[in-house]
Design a protein around this motif. Structure first.
Motif, PDB file in Angstrom:
ATOM      1  N   GLU A  15       0.832  -1.192   0.000  1.00 20.51           N
ATOM      2  CA  GLU A  15       0.000   0.000   0.000  1.00 20.51           C
ATOM      3  C   GLU A  15       0.867   1.243   0.000  1.00 20.51           C
ATOM      4  O   GLU A  15       1.874   1.315   0.689  1.00 20.51           O
ATOM      5  N   ARG A  16       0.457   2.240  -0.756  1.00 17.17           N
ATOM      6  CA  ARG A  16       1.159   3.513  -0.759  1.00 17.17           C
ATOM      7  C   ARG A  16       0.815   4.268   0.516  1.00 17.17           C
ATOM      8  O   ARG A  16      -0.317   4.225   0.998  1.00 17.17           O
ATOM      9  N   LEU A  17       1.817   4.949   1.068  1.00 16.81           N
ATOM     10  CA  LEU A  17       1.601   5.688   2.305  1.00 16.81           C
ATOM     11  C   LEU A  17       1.077   7.085   2.005  1.00 16.81           C
ATOM     12  O   LEU A  17       1.624   7.796   1.173  1.00 16.81           O
ATOM     13  N   LYS A  18       0.054   7.473   2.725  1.00 17.47           N
ATOM     14  CA  LYS A  18      -0.538   8.785   2.517  1.00 17.47           C
ATOM     15  C   LYS A  18       0.226   9.867   3.273  1.00 17.47           C
ATOM     16  O   LYS A  18       0.811   9.612   4.321  1.00 17.47           O
ATOM     17  N   ARG A  19       0.188  11.048   2.732  1.00 15.05           N
ATOM     18  CA  ARG A  19       0.744  12.209   3.425  1.00 15.05           C
ATOM     19  C   ARG A  19      -0.038  12.401   4.721  1.00 15.05           C
ATOM     20  O   ARG A  19      -1.269  12.374   4.725  1.00 15.05           O
ATOM     21  N   PHE A  20       0.702  12.571   5.819  1.00 19.24           N
ATOM     22  CA  PHE A  20       0.052  12.660   7.121  1.00 19.24           C
ATOM     23  C   PHE A  20       0.310  14.010   7.808  1.00 19.24           C
ATOM     24  O   PHE A  20       0.047  14.164   8.996  1.00 19.24           O
ATOM     25  N   TRP A  21       0.848  14.993   7.097  1.00 20.67           N
ATOM     26  CA  TRP A  21       1.170  16.287   7.679  1.00 20.67           C
ATOM     27  C   TRP A  21       0.620  17.399   6.790  1.00 20.67           C
ATOM     28  O   TRP A  21       0.338  17.204   5.612  1.00 20.67           O
ATOM     29  N   LYS A  22       0.474  18.574   7.408  1.00 19.55           N
ATOM     30  CA  LYS A  22       0.011  19.741   6.667  1.00 19.55           C
ATOM     31  C   LYS A  22       1.123  20.768   6.483  1.00 19.55           C
ATOM     32  O   LYS A  22       1.283  21.328   5.408  1.00 19.55           O
ATOM     33  N   THR A  23       1.877  21.044   7.541  1.00 24.78           N
ATOM     34  CA  THR A  23       2.900  22.076   7.467  1.00 24.78           C
ATOM     35  C   THR A  23       4.299  21.480   7.566  1.00 24.78           C
ATOM     36  O   THR A  23       4.505  20.442   8.211  1.00 24.78           O
ATOM     37  N   VAL A  24       5.251  22.146   6.926  1.00 21.54           N
ATOM     38  CA  VAL A  24       6.655  21.723   6.957  1.00 21.54           C
ATOM     39  C   VAL A  24       7.513  22.928   7.315  1.00 21.54           C
ATOM     40  O   VAL A  24       7.325  24.018   6.769  1.00 21.54           O
ATOM     41  N   ASP A  25       8.453  22.740   8.215  1.00 22.20           N
ATOM     42  CA  ASP A  25       9.343  23.830   8.605  1.00 22.20           C
ATOM     43  C   ASP A  25      10.657  23.231   9.090  1.00 22.20           C
ATOM     44  O   ASP A  25      10.822  22.003   9.126  1.00 22.20           O
ATOM     45  N   VAL A  26      11.601  24.088   9.452  1.00 19.53           N
ATOM     46  CA  VAL A  26      12.846  23.625  10.073  1.00 19.53           C
ATOM     47  C   VAL A  26      13.053  24.442  11.347  1.00 19.53           C
ATOM     48  O   VAL A  26      12.629  25.593  11.439  1.00 19.53           O
ATOM     49  N   ALA A  27      13.690  23.822  12.328  1.00 20.06           N
ATOM     50  CA  ALA A  27      13.942  24.492  13.598  1.00 20.06           C
ATOM     51  C   ALA A  27      15.420  24.400  13.941  1.00 20.06           C
ATOM     52  O   ALA A  27      16.048  23.344  13.777  1.00 20.06           O
ATOM     53  N   GLU A  28      15.961  25.488  14.408  1.00 24.67           N
ATOM     54  CA  GLU A  28      17.373  25.538  14.796  1.00 24.67           C
ATOM     55  C   GLU A  28      17.524  25.102  16.246  1.00 24.67           C
ATOM     56  O   GLU A  28      16.677  25.404  17.086  1.00 24.67           O
ATOM     57  N   GLY A  29      18.592  24.385  16.514  1.00 24.24           N
ATOM     58  CA  GLY A  29      18.851  23.943  17.879  1.00 24.24           C
ATOM     59  C   GLY A  29      20.328  23.709  18.101  1.00 24.24           C
ATOM     60  O   GLY A  29      21.155  23.921  17.203  1.00 24.24           O
ATOM     61  N   GLU A  30      20.665  23.259  19.287  1.00 29.12           N
ATOM     62  CA  GLU A  30      22.047  22.972  19.641  1.00 29.12           C
ATOM     63  C   GLU A  30      22.222  21.465  19.713  1.00 29.12           C
ATOM     64  O   GLU A  30      21.498  20.777  20.447  1.00 29.12           O
ATOM     65  N   GLY A  31      23.161  20.955  18.931  1.00 30.69           N
ATOM     66  CA  GLY A  31      23.416  19.522  18.925  1.00 30.69           C
ATOM     67  C   GLY A  31      24.773  19.199  19.496  1.00 30.69           C
ATOM     68  O   GLY A  31      25.508  20.085  19.959  1.00 30.69           O
ATOM     69  N   ALA A  32      25.133  17.943  19.473  1.00 26.72           N
ATOM     70  CA  ALA A  32      26.412  17.494  20.017  1.00 26.72           C
ATOM     71  C   ALA A  32      27.596  18.116  19.283  1.00 26.72           C
ATOM     72  O   ALA A  32      28.664  18.300  19.857  1.00 26.72           O
ATOM     73  N   LYS A  33      27.387  18.455  17.973  1.00 30.63           N
ATOM     74  CA  LYS A  33      28.481  19.017  17.177  1.00 30.63           C
ATOM     75  C   LYS A  33      28.264  20.494  16.862  1.00 30.63           C
ATOM     76  O   LYS A  33      28.859  21.028  15.937  1.00 30.63           O
TER      77      LYS A  33
END
Length: 256
Positions: free
Chosen positions: A22-40
């Motif tokens: 079965e093909r998977l349906k889109r399950f989201w409406k909005t897309v964005d990116v968020a900045e954060g602090e990672g290990a590197k």
């Protein structure tokens, strides 16, 4: 080299999207990116309705630059009613970097370096004269460029394998290992497409565009097409491979 986990991003994508009939349906409406602090240091996470999608190994889809995260996010935003993994090459590269290449960097660098031992640019045609001249004119400068990087490569005569200086191959490995997981993933995918460690490095380092490198990689093929023509199937295959090369260029530029 069967001990090395699959590096093909399409393989990772298929596993991540849990293949089914079965093909998977889109399950989201909005897309964005968020900045954060990672290990590197600073990192950017892709968000679908405010939540981070997971890689095939269930890690957060996080990238080292905002531009790279936006490249991935745009693919998610462009999905229609059903998810089409084949239209998400940057997502595949990111997932492969996070889940696979981060775990086997040495082995990946070995595979990249192996291409220097049989680099396409070192095996020019013997005839006809016009093709020989074109390859000398267009490939020669890039062998010189590689030499400036500490990768002097010898040109073979005919199709007989000519071993390269082990120091040159080792230098390619060293250059590969200098890259972070995301750039190394792009290089490991670009080099087989182009048949050349030199052309792959040139794209990664911004010395060549992906499209220009792709054109250089198929001088012989293009020459044959100019003489005998090209059928629809081959044209479609070439267009798809060219699109891959362009994507690798965008990927490297987004990584900065």
């Amino acid at each position: 080299m069967s001990h090395i986990p699959p590096l093909d991003p399409m393989v990772a994508a298929k596993k991540g999207f849990r293949e089914s009939e079965e093909r998977l349906k889109r399950f989201w409406k909005t897309v964005d990116v968020a900045e954060g602090e990672g290990a590197k240091g600073r990192e950017w996470t892709v968000l679908l309705d405010g939540r981070a999608p997971k890689t095939p190994a269930h890690a957060k889809l996080t990238l080292p630059t905002e531009a790279a995260a936006r490249l991935v996010a745009d693919e998610w935003a462009a999905q229609g009613e059903f998810i089409a993994p084949e239209t998400m090459p940057a997502t595949r590269l990111a997932s492969t970097a996070i889940d696979r290449v981060s775990q086997v960097r040495e082995a990946v660098a070995d595979e990249v370096a192996a291409y220097a031992g049989t680099d396409l640019l070192c095996y020019p045609a013997e005839a006809p004269g016009s093709l020989v001249a074109q390859q000398a004119r267009e490939w020669g400068p890039w062998r010189d460029w590689a030499g400036d990087l500490g990768v002097p490569l010898a040109v073979a005569e005919g199709i007989t394998h000519k071993p390269q200086d082990p120091a040159a191959v080792a230098r390619v490995r060293e250059l590969a290992l200098e890259l972070d997981d995301f750039a190394l993933t792009g290089l490991a995918a670009a080099v087989p497409l182009l048949g050349s460690a030199v052309l792959g490095l040139a794209v990664q380092r911004g010395a060549l565009t992906g499209e220009a490198a792709f054109d250089l990689s198929r001088l012989d093929e293009a020459f044959q097409e100019s003489r005998w023509g090209v059928d629809e199937e081959n044209a479609a295959r070439t267009a798809a491979r060219r699109a891959e090369a362009v994507l690798f260029d965008r990927w490297f530029r987004a990584l900065g």
